[in-house]
Design a protein around this motif. Structure first.
Motif, mmCIF file in Angstrom:
data_model
loop_
_atom_site.group_PDB
_atom_site.id
_atom_site.type_symbol
_atom_site.label_atom_id
_atom_site.label_comp_id
_atom_site.label_asym_id
_atom_site.label_seq_id
_atom_site.Cartn_x
_atom_site.Cartn_y
_atom_site.Cartn_z
ATOM 1 N N GLY A 209 0.798 -1.219 0.000
ATOM 2 C CA GLY A 209 0.000 0.000 0.000
ATOM 3 C C GLY A 209 0.827 1.262 0.000
ATOM 4 N N ALA A 210 2.091 1.167 -0.406
ATOM 5 C CA ALA A 210 2.990 2.327 -0.381
ATOM 6 C C ALA A 210 2.468 3.451 -1.267
ATOM 7 C CB ALA A 210 4.385 1.914 -0.828
ATOM 8 N N LYS A 211 2.619 4.671 -0.791
ATOM 9 C CA LYS A 211 2.277 5.856 -1.582
ATOM 10 C C LYS A 211 3.486 6.419 -2.321
ATOM 11 C CE LYS A 211 -1.572 7.551 1.272
ATOM 12 N NZ LYS A 211 -2.074 8.696 2.068
ATOM 13 N N SER A 212 4.662 6.036 -1.890
ATOM 14 C CA SER A 212 5.878 6.555 -2.511
ATOM 15 C C SER A 212 6.939 5.466 -2.509
ATOM 16 C CB SER A 212 6.383 7.804 -1.772
ATOM 17 O OG SER A 212 6.651 7.501 -0.423
ATOM 18 N N VAL A 213 7.858 5.567 -3.479
ATOM 19 C CA VAL A 213 8.942 4.594 -3.606
ATOM 20 C C VAL A 213 10.244 5.351 -3.778
ATOM 21 C CG1 VAL A 213 9.887 2.655 -4.903
ATOM 22 C CG2 VAL A 213 7.402 2.926 -4.700
ATOM 23 N N MET A 214 11.221 5.073 -2.916
ATOM 24 C CA MET A 214 12.541 5.671 -3.019
ATOM 25 C C MET A 214 13.466 4.688 -3.710
ATOM 26 S SD MET A 214 14.743 7.553 -0.011
ATOM 27 C CE MET A 214 13.391 8.716 0.245
ATOM 28 N N LEU A 215 14.098 5.123 -4.792
ATOM 29 C CA LEU A 215 14.953 4.278 -5.615
ATOM 30 C C LEU A 215 16.404 4.665 -5.384
ATOM 31 C CD1 LEU A 215 12.806 4.678 -8.843
ATOM 32 C CD2 LEU A 215 12.788 2.701 -7.307
ATOM 33 N N GLN B 3 4.410 8.044 -5.766
ATOM 34 C CA GLN B 3 5.390 9.127 -5.897
ATOM 35 C C GLN B 3 6.776 8.507 -5.995
ATOM 36 O OE1 GLN B 3 5.330 12.822 -5.877
ATOM 37 N NE2 GLN B 3 7.351 12.188 -6.608
ATOM 38 N N LEU B 4 7.477 8.771 -7.076
ATOM 39 C CA LEU B 4 8.827 8.251 -7.252
ATOM 40 C C LEU B 4 9.836 9.251 -6.713
ATOM 41 C CD1 LEU B 4 8.555 6.804 -10.878
ATOM 42 C CD2 LEU B 4 8.420 5.549 -8.709
ATOM 43 N N ILE B 5 10.817 8.736 -5.963
ATOM 44 C CA ILE B 5 11.861 9.564 -5.366
ATOM 45 C C ILE B 5 13.191 8.915 -5.710
ATOM 46 C CG2 ILE B 5 12.775 10.563 -3.244
ATOM 47 C CD1 ILE B 5 9.965 10.085 -2.005
ATOM 48 N N GLY B 6 14.058 9.647 -6.414
ATOM 49 C CA GLY B 6 15.294 9.055 -6.898
ATOM 50 C C GLY B 6 16.531 9.778 -6.433
ATOM 51 N N THR B 7 17.647 9.392 -7.040
ATOM 52 C CA THR B 7 18.947 9.955 -6.714
ATOM 53 C C THR B 7 19.364 10.934 -7.807
ATOM 54 O OG1 THR B 7 20.154 8.228 -7.888
ATOM 55 C CG2 THR B 7 19.576 7.791 -5.595
ATOM 56 N N LEU B 8 20.533 11.544 -7.646
ATOM 57 C CA LEU B 8 20.989 12.531 -8.621
ATOM 58 C C LEU B 8 21.189 11.917 -10.002
ATOM 59 C CD1 LEU B 8 24.337 12.244 -9.204
ATOM 60 C CD2 LEU B 8 24.406 13.102 -6.871
ATOM 61 N N VAL C 284 10.684 13.094 -8.195
ATOM 62 C CA VAL C 284 11.624 14.014 -7.559
ATOM 63 C C VAL C 284 12.913 13.265 -7.247
ATOM 64 C CG1 VAL C 284 9.772 15.417 -6.579
ATOM 65 C CG2 VAL C 284 10.753 13.565 -5.228
ATOM 66 N N GLN C 285 14.011 14.007 -7.122
ATOM 67 C CA GLN C 285 15.300 13.411 -6.813
ATOM 68 C C GLN C 285 16.206 14.445 -6.162
ATOM 69 O OE1 GLN C 285 14.194 12.796 -10.347
ATOM 70 N NE2 GLN C 285 14.334 15.020 -10.450
ATOM 71 N N TYR C 286 17.103 13.961 -5.299
ATOM 72 C CA TYR C 286 18.070 14.904 -4.758
ATOM 73 C C TYR C 286 19.117 15.178 -5.822
ATOM 74 C CZ TYR C 286 21.220 10.937 -3.615
ATOM 75 O OH TYR C 286 22.026 9.833 -3.669
ATOM 76 N N GLU D 131 12.336 18.308 -9.498
ATOM 77 C CA GLU D 131 11.153 17.546 -9.906
ATOM 78 C C GLU D 131 11.013 17.575 -11.423
ATOM 79 O OE1 GLU D 131 6.269 17.841 -9.574
ATOM 80 O OE2 GLU D 131 7.517 18.656 -7.953
ATOM 81 N N TRP D 132 10.686 16.424 -12.002
ATOM 82 C CA TRP D 132 10.430 16.349 -13.436
ATOM 83 C C TRP D 132 9.082 16.970 -13.760
ATOM 84 C CZ3 TRP D 132 13.743 15.172 -17.203
ATOM 85 C CH2 TRP D 132 14.916 14.473 -16.866
#
Length: 385
Positions: free
Chosen positions: A219-225, A247-252, A272-274, A363-364
């Motif tokens: 049931g995750a709302k966001s995933v950090m890759l 919500q996708l969250i990535g690296t540089l 989004v990504q740092y 953010e893309w």
């Protein structure tokens, strides 16, 4: 602390036009991965080193104690292999007798090189590895110009808590960097922050279907890759093709035009990504570097290149301040006191040799460009990421 400023022209103040009869060459050591599975990020690192050397030499070199010097690089391919990294560091110190070494891509290799730097009294500035403990070994000859995992995770954790991201899931490399990233992020989030799923994958894996199923069931709302470009593109494609509206969250590694080329704007919209270096940010220091990089290499600039570029200027300024191009101990002492405005931002080293450059979130946008969304003072519209 010695204070200086690198102007927007990138090198003019550092590299005054040579006006001396005597001109010599000083060699800086480079350790990186030119071959192997991480040759692609190694290319960005080398691009930064080479652009800095070209900039300095075209401006006439730099003066140390009355002599004008041009730069050249002695490069060793460590292939992200610890034994080869240690051997290269030993050779640079004893055979090549360089006053300073820059580079490395992989944290375990940097860890193998650091004790040799200390034993041989040759300072080492790493420009990409992010393992936090590298600069916690009380090694006075070891410096890091880029942000480490703790600094990057702090920015991510601060951002994640501003959005509706719970439960949060992770897919990460099954290595020290990936596991360290997950553990570091969890430690920075509130104790009651809900984690939906944590999954790890090995180098070379291309099927993320089990992770997709587990994320859906959590049931995750966001995933950090926590991964680089190639597996990141595969994971995102499989997540989106499975219909997961997370919500996708990535690296540089996932915040560049090169990454867009692996997918398309529909897959990335809203991700989004740092980012240690948003190449289109509306800052003169970033614009000047990005323009110079694009003109030379025909592509968008990269954070690894910017960090490596700044490391060359740090080395030059340290030699100038130390008054020597041969005494590694004196160059180390000058590095410890150095402070300057680099391409990536203000750079100085703490007592452990760690710099604290800015960390951004981008953010893309729908059209395939990016915008800066964090920190607040850097927020900018689409096209500025």
């Amino acid at each position: 602390m010695r204070r200086l400023t690198i102007p927007a022209a990138l090198a003019a103040a550092l590299c005054a036009q040579a006006a001396y009869a005597q001109e010599e060459t000083v060699t800086i050591g480079i350790v990186t991965a030119e071959t192997g599975p991480l040759a692609a990020p190694g290319k960005f690192q080398m691009n930064g080193f080479n652009l800095a050397v070209e900039t300095i030499n075209e401006q006439g070199g730099f003066e140390v104690d009355g002599t004008t010097y041009k730069l050249e690089l002695q490069v060793y391919d460590t292939r992200c292999n610890a034994a080869e990294g240690a051997s290269a560091m030993q050779r640079l110190a004893t055979v090549d007798q360089v006053p300073i070494v820059l580079g490395e891509l992989c944290s375990p290799v940097a860890a193998a090189e650091a004790p040799i730097a200390q034993d041989m009294q040759v300072p080492l500035i790493i420009t990409v590895p992010t393992a936090s403990n590298l600069t916690e070994q009380d090694n006075p000859y070891f410096f890091r110009i880029n942000a480490h995992n703790g600094q990057l995770n702090r920015a991510l954790a601060d951002y994640v808590q501003t959005i509706d991201a719970e439960p949060l899931a992770f897919i990460a490399w099954n290595n020290d960097a990936g596991r360290g990233g997950v553990n570091g992020m969890q430690a920075l989030l509130p104790e009651d922050y809900e984690i939906g799923y944590v999954g790890y994958f090995n180098v070379g894996e291309v099927d993320f279907s089990n992770h997709v199923t587990n994320i859906r069931n959590s049931g995750a709302k966001s995933v950090m890759l926590l991964m680089d470009e190639e597996p990141g593109a595969l994971a995102i494609r499989q997540l989106r093709d499975a219909g997961l509206d997370v919500q996708l969250i990535g690296t540089l590694a996932m915040g560049s035009n090169r990454f867009l080329d692996r997918l398309n704007a529909d897959y990335l919209n809203g991700m989004v990504q740092y980012n240690s270096f948003p190449p289109n940010a509306p800052l003169e220091r970033i614009k000047a570097f990005s323009d110079a990089y694009s003109a030379k290499f025909g592509e968008e600039s990269h954070g690894f290149a910017a960090q490596s570029y700044d490391a060359v200027f740090a080395a030059v300024e340290a030699m100038k301040a130390a008054g020597t191009t041969t005494d590694g101990a004196a160059v180390r002492d000058a590095l410890a006191e150095l402070s300057f405005e680099g391409v990536i931002g203000p750079i100085s080293f703490d007592e452990q040799g760690q710099a604290s450059p800015p960390v951004y979130m981008t953010e893309w946008c729908e059209g395939g460009d990016r915008k800066v969304i964090f920190p607040a003072e850097m927020v900018a519209d689409c096209g500025a990421g």
